[in-house]
Design a protein around this motif. Structure first.
Motif, mmCIF file in Angstrom:
data_model
loop_
_atom_site.group_PDB
_atom_site.id
_atom_site.type_symbol
_atom_site.label_atom_id
_atom_site.label_comp_id
_atom_site.label_asym_id
_atom_site.label_seq_id
_atom_site.Cartn_x
_atom_site.Cartn_y
_atom_site.Cartn_z
ATOM 1 N N VAL A 150 1.090 -1.132 -0.021
ATOM 2 C CA VAL A 150 -0.121 0.129 -0.027
ATOM 3 C C VAL A 150 0.900 1.204 0.035
ATOM 4 O O VAL A 150 1.779 1.459 0.837
ATOM 5 C CB VAL A 150 -0.852 -0.143 1.420
ATOM 6 C CG1 VAL A 150 -1.869 1.301 1.116
ATOM 7 C CG2 VAL A 150 -1.686 -1.348 1.355
ATOM 8 N N ASP A 151 0.810 1.974 -0.804
ATOM 9 C CA ASP A 151 1.539 3.504 -1.208
ATOM 10 C C ASP A 151 3.048 2.884 -1.108
ATOM 11 O O ASP A 151 3.767 3.680 -0.494
ATOM 12 C CB ASP A 151 1.156 4.195 -0.143
ATOM 13 C CG ASP A 151 -0.100 4.920 -0.586
ATOM 14 O OD1 ASP A 151 -0.653 4.821 -1.448
ATOM 15 O OD2 ASP A 151 -0.605 5.446 0.538
ATOM 16 N N GLY A 152 3.469 1.841 -1.632
ATOM 17 C CA GLY A 152 4.861 1.369 -1.571
ATOM 18 C C GLY A 152 5.517 0.722 -0.181
ATOM 19 O O GLY A 152 6.533 0.421 -0.340
ATOM 20 N N LEU A 153 4.681 0.645 0.429
ATOM 21 C CA LEU A 153 4.919 -0.143 1.958
ATOM 22 C C LEU A 153 4.438 -1.612 1.887
ATOM 23 O O LEU A 153 3.407 -1.658 1.766
ATOM 24 C CB LEU A 153 4.321 0.536 3.136
ATOM 25 C CG LEU A 153 4.696 0.093 4.561
ATOM 26 C CD1 LEU A 153 6.121 0.471 4.675
ATOM 27 C CD2 LEU A 153 4.062 1.007 5.750
ATOM 28 N N ASP A 154 5.338 -2.490 2.072
ATOM 29 C CA ASP A 154 4.977 -3.958 2.031
ATOM 30 C C ASP A 154 4.640 -4.326 3.424
ATOM 31 O O ASP A 154 5.074 -3.992 4.457
ATOM 32 C CB ASP A 154 6.397 -4.755 1.550
ATOM 33 C CG ASP A 154 6.712 -4.315 0.117
ATOM 34 O OD1 ASP A 154 5.856 -3.975 -0.788
ATOM 35 O OD2 ASP A 154 7.943 -4.563 -0.069
ATOM 36 N N PHE A 155 3.627 -5.109 3.454
ATOM 37 C CA PHE A 155 2.943 -5.672 4.620
ATOM 38 C C PHE A 155 3.188 -7.154 4.510
ATOM 39 O O PHE A 155 2.476 -7.934 3.735
ATOM 40 C CB PHE A 155 1.370 -5.371 4.706
ATOM 41 C CG PHE A 155 1.174 -3.948 5.150
ATOM 42 C CD1 PHE A 155 0.914 -3.608 6.603
ATOM 43 C CD2 PHE A 155 1.302 -2.865 4.248
ATOM 44 C CE1 PHE A 155 0.636 -2.343 6.967
ATOM 45 C CE2 PHE A 155 1.092 -1.732 4.581
ATOM 46 C CZ PHE A 155 0.653 -1.166 6.037
ATOM 47 N N VAL A 156 4.049 -7.659 5.287
ATOM 48 C CA VAL A 156 4.545 -9.186 5.257
ATOM 49 C C VAL A 156 3.716 -9.933 6.243
ATOM 50 O O VAL A 156 3.816 -9.512 7.502
ATOM 51 C CB VAL A 156 6.209 -9.192 5.477
ATOM 52 C CG1 VAL A 156 6.452 -10.546 5.427
ATOM 53 C CG2 VAL A 156 7.145 -8.443 4.691
ATOM 54 N N PRO A 157 2.815 -10.814 5.870
ATOM 55 C CA PRO A 157 2.221 -11.507 6.708
ATOM 56 C C PRO A 157 2.807 -12.330 7.822
ATOM 57 O O PRO A 157 3.930 -12.970 7.445
ATOM 58 C CB PRO A 157 1.161 -12.685 5.779
ATOM 59 C CG PRO A 157 2.224 -12.554 4.554
ATOM 60 C CD PRO A 157 2.964 -11.409 4.427
ATOM 61 N N ARG A 158 2.416 -12.521 8.933
ATOM 62 C CA ARG A 158 2.955 -13.173 10.095
ATOM 63 C C ARG A 158 1.838 -14.080 10.820
ATOM 64 O O ARG A 158 2.464 -14.401 12.005
ATOM 65 C CB ARG A 158 3.713 -12.253 11.174
ATOM 66 C CG ARG A 158 4.824 -11.541 10.420
ATOM 67 C CD ARG A 158 5.896 -12.299 9.945
ATOM 68 N NE ARG A 158 7.172 -11.877 9.593
ATOM 69 C CZ ARG A 158 8.036 -12.253 8.902
ATOM 70 N NH1 ARG A 158 8.016 -13.547 8.637
ATOM 71 N NH2 ARG A 158 9.088 -11.446 8.530
#
Length: 437
Positions: free
Chosen positions: A294-302
């Motif tokens: 989102v907007d270049g920010l990666d959300f890595v699932p944990r």
């Protein structure tokens, strides 16, 4: 884009970067050929500590614009969000003593975001443009700052247009009615804008009837000279099927059903039984959510889980409310992000049978004194290098019809403050992660 001047004296002469900004916006003209939306000039939203040069409300985003007058023209401006600005290699020194003008711009954007959330306004992303002048040939920003939705630029018409298009990327256009509420929340004097004027600037028409409600009355046909057209010949009637054909079809369907049952039974008997104590629960489905940006920010699932009983997973007054008003689904997910530093994000999505229940739940969830819903971390779902808790987390909520999303964000290896503007930006982007199915 339509311009609305809201200053105490709209006819007053403006100078410096504010004049350049107004000139740039004026060149775009009204309508949607270039950008669309409404630009509120020289407005002071409730909670803002200073007048804002502009608040641009677009169909797919909101942009706060703050002007900064430099000591003079510059060839190169180094403008990090954290740290001192430099003009042609020299530290920027302002008369007000503020070494980093972006601080007040981020504070203004954060205050506007909180107000829109408090009034349950359409959850459009709020971005920031710091307009600098009198002239800057090149602006250098760290990549992380760009990912946060902040642009520092000289407000030339083309540069402003490019930034506005980059920052207005919400998944669906805001309706004209939602835009009226949003604009009124920023400044009550915008109530005079009509839905038709907002539709003309690109906002979705929320009044047009859906095709499902359109009349299905047949309209008679006419010839070129205005006389009723003759009726079309009736379509030939299908030949009568032989009586034995349906019986044959039923027999074939029955045979196929028998074969299918035999195949399923064989596959089930061959599947190994799950050992006891494996932790499988019929109401819980654990699966990693997809990695999203989102907007270049990666959300890595944990980690993620899905349940249908929300009461046992909540605490405080909210737990009792959920026992009396059961949810239909609960999805809890954990993410890790790197925005200058490592942060952890909890996303909880609670679904209800109707929008009224969802609205009441969100009102309780916004009140920290009412309790909350357990993050997966409280139930032992940690990961190597993750946080120990979500204490003092930056929180935010949003509602999409019957679903309420609760986001909490903390730094992993350092103290978290609820006023942290960087974490607030992370939480705001987490509100725009794809909703689970």
């Amino acid at each position: 884009m339509r311009l609305v001047r809201l200053g105490d004296d709209p006819s007053a002469r403006v100078e410096g970067v504010e004049a350049d900004l107004r000139a740039a916006l004026s060149t775009w003209g009204a309508g949607t050929d270039l950008a669309g939306g409404i630009a509120l000039l020289d407005c002071t939203p409730p909670g803002s500590l200073r007048p804002l040069d502009a608040v641009i409300v677009l169909p797919r985003g909101v942009i706060v614009v703050v002007g900064v007058d430099l000591p003079g023209p510059a060839m190169k401006l180094e403008a990090p969000l954290q740290g001192q600005w430099k003009v042609d290699g020299w530290p920027l020194i302002r008369d007000d003593g503020l070494l980093n003008p972006a601080v007040e711009a981020l504070t203004a954007a954060s205050a506007l975001t909180q107000r829109l959330q408090a009034e349950r306004i359409e959850p459009l992303p709020v971005s920031t443009i710091v307009a600098v002048g009198p002239y800057v040939a090149q602006v250098l920003q760290p990549t992380g700052d760009l990912h946060r939705g902040v642009r520092v630029l000289h407000p030339a018409p083309t540069a402003m247009l490019a930034a506005v298009k980059e920052l207005s990327t919400y998944e669906r256009p805001c309706t004209a009615e939602a835009a009226r509420r949003l604009l009124s929340s920023v400044d009550r004097r915008t109530a005079a804008l009509t839905a038709g004027e907002l539709v003309a600037e690109g906002f979705a028409d929320s009044v047009s009837p859906d095709l499902a409600s359109a009349s299905t009355m047949l309209i008679p046909r006419f010839t070129a000279d205005g006389r009723p057209a003759p009726p079309r010949p009736a379509a030939p009637r299908p030949k009568k099927r032989q009586p034995w054909l349906p019986l044959a079809g039923l027999a074939l369907a029955g045979l196929a059903l028998v074969l299918l049952i035999a195949t399923v039974a064989q596959s089930c008997s061959a599947e190994p039984a799950q050992p006891e104590g494996s932790g499988a629960v019929s109401s819980l489905r654990s699966a990693e959510p997809p990695e999203s940006t989102v907007d270049g920010l990666d959300f890595v699932p944990r980690g993620s889980s899905r349940e249908t009983d929300c009461g046992p997973r909540a605490f405080g007054q909210l737990q009792q409310w959920l026992r009396e008003n059961p949810c239909t689904a609960l999805v809890r997910s954990l993410f890790e992000v790197n925005e200058e530093r490592k942060a952890a994000v909890s996303v909880v999505v609670v679904s209800f049978a109707d929008a009224v229940q969802a609205q009441r739940f969100q009102a309780l969830a916004d009140d920290e004194q009412s309790g909350g819903v357990n993050e997966l971390l409280r139930e032992g779902r940690s990961w190597p290098g993750g946080p120990s808790s979500f204490a003092q987390a930056v929180s935010s909520t949003s509602r999409d019809g019957t679903r309420v999303r609760i986001v909490r964000a903390v730094w992993v290896s350092q103290e978290t403050k609820q006023t942290d503007v960087v974490l607030q930006g992370i939480a705001e982007r987490a509100l725009r992660l794809p909703l689970p199915g």
